[in-house]
Design a protein around this motif. Sequence first.
Motif, PDB file in Angstrom:
ATOM      1  N   MET A 122       1.392  -7.565  11.022  1.00  0.00           N
ATOM      2  CA  MET A 122       1.892  -6.616  10.025  1.00  0.00           C
ATOM      3  C   MET A 122       1.496  -5.198  10.437  1.00  0.00           C
ATOM      4  O   MET A 122       0.322  -4.898  10.602  1.00  0.00           O
ATOM      5  N   PRO A 123       2.455  -4.287  10.649  1.00  0.00           N
ATOM      6  CA  PRO A 123       2.128  -2.910  11.034  1.00  0.00           C
ATOM      7  C   PRO A 123       1.519  -2.130   9.870  1.00  0.00           C
ATOM      8  O   PRO A 123       1.896  -2.308   8.714  1.00  0.00           O
ATOM      9  N   VAL A 124       0.561  -1.265  10.213  1.00  0.00           N
ATOM     10  CA  VAL A 124      -0.145  -0.458   9.221  1.00  0.00           C
ATOM     11  C   VAL A 124      -0.008   1.011   9.598  1.00  0.00           C
ATOM     12  O   VAL A 124      -0.353   1.401  10.723  1.00  0.00           O
ATOM     13  N   THR A 177       7.245   5.093  -5.273  1.00  0.00           N
ATOM     14  CA  THR A 177       7.925   3.850  -5.616  1.00  0.00           C
ATOM     15  C   THR A 177       7.051   2.981  -6.498  1.00  0.00           C
ATOM     16  O   THR A 177       5.841   3.163  -6.601  1.00  0.00           O
ATOM     17  N   ALA A 178       7.657   1.990  -7.082  1.00  0.00           N
ATOM     18  CA  ALA A 178       6.927   1.081  -7.971  1.00  0.00           C
ATOM     19  C   ALA A 178       5.952   0.198  -7.195  1.00  0.00           C
ATOM     20  O   ALA A 178       5.116  -0.476  -7.788  1.00  0.00           O
ATOM     21  N   ALA A 179       6.085   0.195  -5.831  1.00  0.00           N
ATOM     22  CA  ALA A 179       5.213  -0.651  -5.023  1.00  0.00           C
ATOM     23  C   ALA A 179       3.790  -0.117  -4.974  1.00  0.00           C
ATOM     24  O   ALA A 179       2.877  -0.829  -4.568  1.00  0.00           O
ATOM     25  N   TRP A 180       3.601   1.123  -5.348  1.00  0.00           N
ATOM     26  CA  TRP A 180       2.260   1.713  -5.273  1.00  0.00           C
ATOM     27  C   TRP A 180       1.690   1.919  -6.662  1.00  0.00           C
ATOM     28  O   TRP A 180       2.354   2.363  -7.584  1.00  0.00           O
ATOM     29  N   LYS A 181       0.431   1.539  -6.810  1.00  0.00           N
ATOM     30  CA  LYS A 181      -0.284   1.784  -8.047  1.00  0.00           C
ATOM     31  C   LYS A 181      -1.510   2.622  -7.725  1.00  0.00           C
ATOM     32  O   LYS A 181      -2.081   2.512  -6.649  1.00  0.00           O
ATOM     33  N   ALA A 182      -1.901   3.420  -8.658  1.00  0.00           N
ATOM     34  CA  ALA A 182      -3.023   4.323  -8.414  1.00  0.00           C
ATOM     35  C   ALA A 182      -4.299   3.574  -8.053  1.00  0.00           C
ATOM     36  O   ALA A 182      -5.164   4.093  -7.345  1.00  0.00           O
ATOM     37  N   SER A 183      -4.442   2.323  -8.526  1.00  0.00           N
ATOM     38  CA  SER A 183      -5.646   1.560  -8.237  1.00  0.00           C
ATOM     39  C   SER A 183      -5.606   0.889  -6.870  1.00  0.00           C
ATOM     40  O   SER A 183      -6.613   0.358  -6.406  1.00  0.00           O
ATOM     41  N   ALA A 184      -4.462   0.908  -6.208  1.00  0.00           N
ATOM     42  CA  ALA A 184      -4.314   0.223  -4.927  1.00  0.00           C
ATOM     43  C   ALA A 184      -4.683   1.150  -3.781  1.00  0.00           C
ATOM     44  O   ALA A 184      -4.478   2.362  -3.835  1.00  0.00           O
ATOM     45  N   ALA A 185      -5.228   0.564  -2.727  1.00  0.00           N
ATOM     46  CA  ALA A 185      -5.616   1.344  -1.548  1.00  0.00           C
ATOM     47  C   ALA A 185      -4.482   1.409  -0.534  1.00  0.00           C
ATOM     48  O   ALA A 185      -4.580   2.144   0.452  1.00  0.00           O
ATOM     49  N   PHE A 186      -3.393   0.657  -0.757  1.00  0.00           N
ATOM     50  CA  PHE A 186      -2.248   0.678   0.155  1.00  0.00           C
ATOM     51  C   PHE A 186      -1.008   0.280  -0.625  1.00  0.00           C
ATOM     52  O   PHE A 186      -1.083  -0.191  -1.765  1.00  0.00           O
ATOM     53  N   TRP A 232       3.185  -1.491   0.030  1.00  0.00           N
ATOM     54  CA  TRP A 232       4.143  -2.112   0.939  1.00  0.00           C
ATOM     55  C   TRP A 232       5.412  -1.267   0.978  1.00  0.00           C
ATOM     56  O   TRP A 232       5.866  -0.759  -0.035  1.00  0.00           O
ATOM     57  N   GLN A 233       5.987  -1.151   2.156  1.00  0.00           N
ATOM     58  CA  GLN A 233       7.224  -0.377   2.283  1.00  0.00           C
ATOM     59  C   GLN A 233       7.977  -0.859   3.516  1.00  0.00           C
ATOM     60  O   GLN A 233       7.497  -0.707   4.652  1.00  0.00           O
ATOM     61  N   GLN A 234       9.124  -1.504   3.317  1.00  0.00           N
ATOM     62  CA  GLN A 234       9.994  -1.965   4.396  1.00  0.00           C
ATOM     63  C   GLN A 234       9.230  -2.813   5.421  1.00  0.00           C
ATOM     64  O   GLN A 234       9.186  -2.524   6.616  1.00  0.00           O
ATOM     65  N   ASP A 235       8.617  -3.900   4.959  1.00  0.00           N
ATOM     66  CA  ASP A 235       7.902  -4.851   5.813  1.00  0.00           C
ATOM     67  C   ASP A 235       6.779  -4.197   6.609  1.00  0.00           C
ATOM     68  O   ASP A 235       6.481  -4.593   7.748  1.00  0.00           O
ATOM     69  N   ALA A 236       6.171  -3.193   6.031  1.00  0.00           N
ATOM     70  CA  ALA A 236       5.025  -2.530   6.650  1.00  0.00           C
ATOM     71  C   ALA A 236       4.049  -2.133   5.553  1.00  0.00           C
ATOM     72  O   ALA A 236       4.371  -2.168   4.364  1.00  0.00           O
ATOM     73  N   ILE A 237       2.874  -1.758   5.958  1.00  0.00           N
ATOM     74  CA  ILE A 237       1.817  -1.341   5.038  1.00  0.00           C
ATOM     75  C   ILE A 237       1.517   0.126   5.284  1.00  0.00           C
ATOM     76  O   ILE A 237       1.396   0.564   6.428  1.00  0.00           O
TER      77      ILE A 237
END
Length: 431
Positions: A1-3, A12-21, A23-28
């Motif tokens: 998995m590319p980072v 985007t809805a994929a990110w939350k303020a509590s998250a450290a990363f 997901w976006q188009q099969d990448a991190i």
Amino acid sequence: MPVYLSNERSATAAWKASAAFYWQQDAITIPLADNEADNLRAIQRAGRQLDNSGLQHLAIAGEGWDIERQWALAQGFTSTLSSNQISWHEQQPQVAEQLTQMTDIARWTRELVNLPPAEIYPQSLAQRVIDKFKDVAGDDQIDYKIIAGDDLLEAGWVGIHHVGRASVKQPLMLQLDFIPDGNKDTDVSAALIGKGITFDSGGYSIKASEGMLAMKCDMGGAATVAGALLLAIQRGLKKRVRLILCCAENLIDGSAYKLGDVITYKNGTSVEVVNTDAEGRLVLADGLLAAGEAGAKLVIDAATLTGAAQMAVGNEYNALFSVDDGLAAETLNLAAQEREPLWRLPLAHWHSNNCPSAFADTANSRPQKGGGAGGASNAAGFLLRFAPHQGQGWLHFDLAGAYHNSANGMWATGATALGIRTIAATLMHEA
């Protein structure tokens, strides 16, 4: 998995303020913070969350990755059993080689600490260290001897013998020299001393079960100095360095050392035992005397020595003690360059007198819980009695950050290998 790294947080809805990363188009993508210190912590936290997500292989991609950022990701993405893998940035081959070496040594160091005490005992610890050094440096640059069992008494290493004599696994001192020119007459430039208590029951000052559970980690000092010397060798160390590991199991039987015993060391110092769970300083005293006999100008010891140090600096820092102000300041500077948290705690010559005894020159602690106020400094003061050159050229690392009983937002459960980079850098700079 590319980072990837990003200076912008995703909307985007994929990110939350509590998250450290996110997901976006099969990448991190890991969003960066406002300063580099926070960036490294953010990247390491992302590594922990990615490990917890079940991923086992990451590939570093895109821009913004230097060696420290890649290393921070690796520190977080290290599982307890060290099964995860990272593909380093393909456009930085020299950095990738350095990171591969660092990862190999850090994983070996962590493995030594994490293995169960049935597998890591004084003899097996010494043999694993010998085998690793032969593999890294070759037979022609390694010389060693093991002094074990009652031979310790004949050689005068009474502290190690007292602490370890109750175990069926013989206590021992390993002296291993890295000699880059292969000449055994070359002077020893530096000595590294490690506390190698492969299991610590506390002896007759017995620990509670919950406190004893993690005591396979009490040889973390031995693993750390061994890993540091290996890293310095990988970085091109050109000086002769002696590794001195003071190894024992602190157990109980009818022959175990007792409270009230008096131990007299080779330098004539007599020590009353008021706490058999303050055993680390008793074995390190032998190591410091051995370093003095070797004529080393730079002497570094490392140990998971006191809970007091952890109370003072937490478990993300290691504690540093020295009466050599210039050397201590330089070491703190090197630790900052290596991105390893290190904090200097007080040590003066009068700390050597802070554990008085009516029956000996000193006691090995104070007869109260945790050694009383200033316990970490008093332990360092005890060691100062045995340090060569009245403590000039000597550093004591109390490894408060060497081991975590449970996983947290930065580290997996178990050993961290924190300290190997700083000690290696100090060897390269001072030795």
